[in-house]
Design an enzyme around this catalytic site. Sequence first.
Site, mmCIF file in Angstrom:
data_model
loop_
_atom_site.group_PDB
_atom_site.id
_atom_site.type_symbol
_atom_site.label_atom_id
_atom_site.label_comp_id
_atom_site.label_asym_id
_atom_site.label_seq_id
_atom_site.Cartn_x
_atom_site.Cartn_y
_atom_site.Cartn_z
ATOM 1 N N TYR A 16 0.838 -1.204 0.000
ATOM 2 C CA TYR A 16 0.000 0.000 0.000
ATOM 3 C C TYR A 16 0.876 1.259 0.000
ATOM 4 C CZ TYR A 16 -3.415 3.498 1.268
ATOM 5 O OH TYR A 16 -4.193 4.630 1.269
ATOM 6 N N HIS A 46 1.697 4.359 -3.169
ATOM 7 C CA HIS A 46 1.540 5.806 -2.982
ATOM 8 C C HIS A 46 2.869 6.558 -3.128
ATOM 9 C CE1 HIS A 46 -2.317 4.501 -1.511
ATOM 10 N NE2 HIS A 46 -2.735 5.732 -1.719
ATOM 11 N N TYR A 67 -4.354 17.612 0.575
ATOM 12 C CA TYR A 67 -4.767 16.220 0.784
ATOM 13 C C TYR A 67 -3.601 15.447 1.376
ATOM 14 C CZ TYR A 67 -7.500 12.009 -0.523
ATOM 15 O OH TYR A 67 -8.240 10.855 -0.514
ATOM 16 N N TRP A 70 -7.990 3.623 -10.580
ATOM 17 C CA TRP A 70 -7.174 3.678 -9.362
ATOM 18 C C TRP A 70 -7.892 2.979 -8.208
ATOM 19 C CZ3 TRP A 70 -2.388 4.747 -7.652
ATOM 20 C CH2 TRP A 70 -2.216 4.966 -6.281
#
Length: 132
Positions: A18, A22, A41, A76
């Site tokens: 994960y 990113h 964000y 995505w």
Amino acid sequence: MTRVSFQLQVRPELLDEYIARHTPVWPEMLAEIAAAGRRNYSLFLADGGRLVGYYETDDDAAAQAYLAASAVAARWEAEMGRFFVGLDGRPDQAATPLTEVFHLEDQLAAAGSAAGDSADPTNPSTIESDAS
């Protein structure tokens, strides 16, 4: 402006993957997030896979609708869905929102309004004290 925070649970066995997904996020997905009107964000990962997200937007419903209709976001999110525990639907549409209970700037502004022009809540020397 609206501040939005949410949480998801990342599968512990997939945490390394994960994080790698990113680092970095697809450039076209970054562009879609910005085009949706989300800014500032961030994602924060806690022990055990608890993920907390935060962003700001002028219209969260419009931002959600934009991303829901985006082919890039759909691709995505289809790839990211397997990383999360107990999630029905796309992660960007099904995350659990958090309730904001404190925001420093809002409370400073409210304190300044309540005190009028006599006290600046950001300057301790202008705040009256009962200590004298």
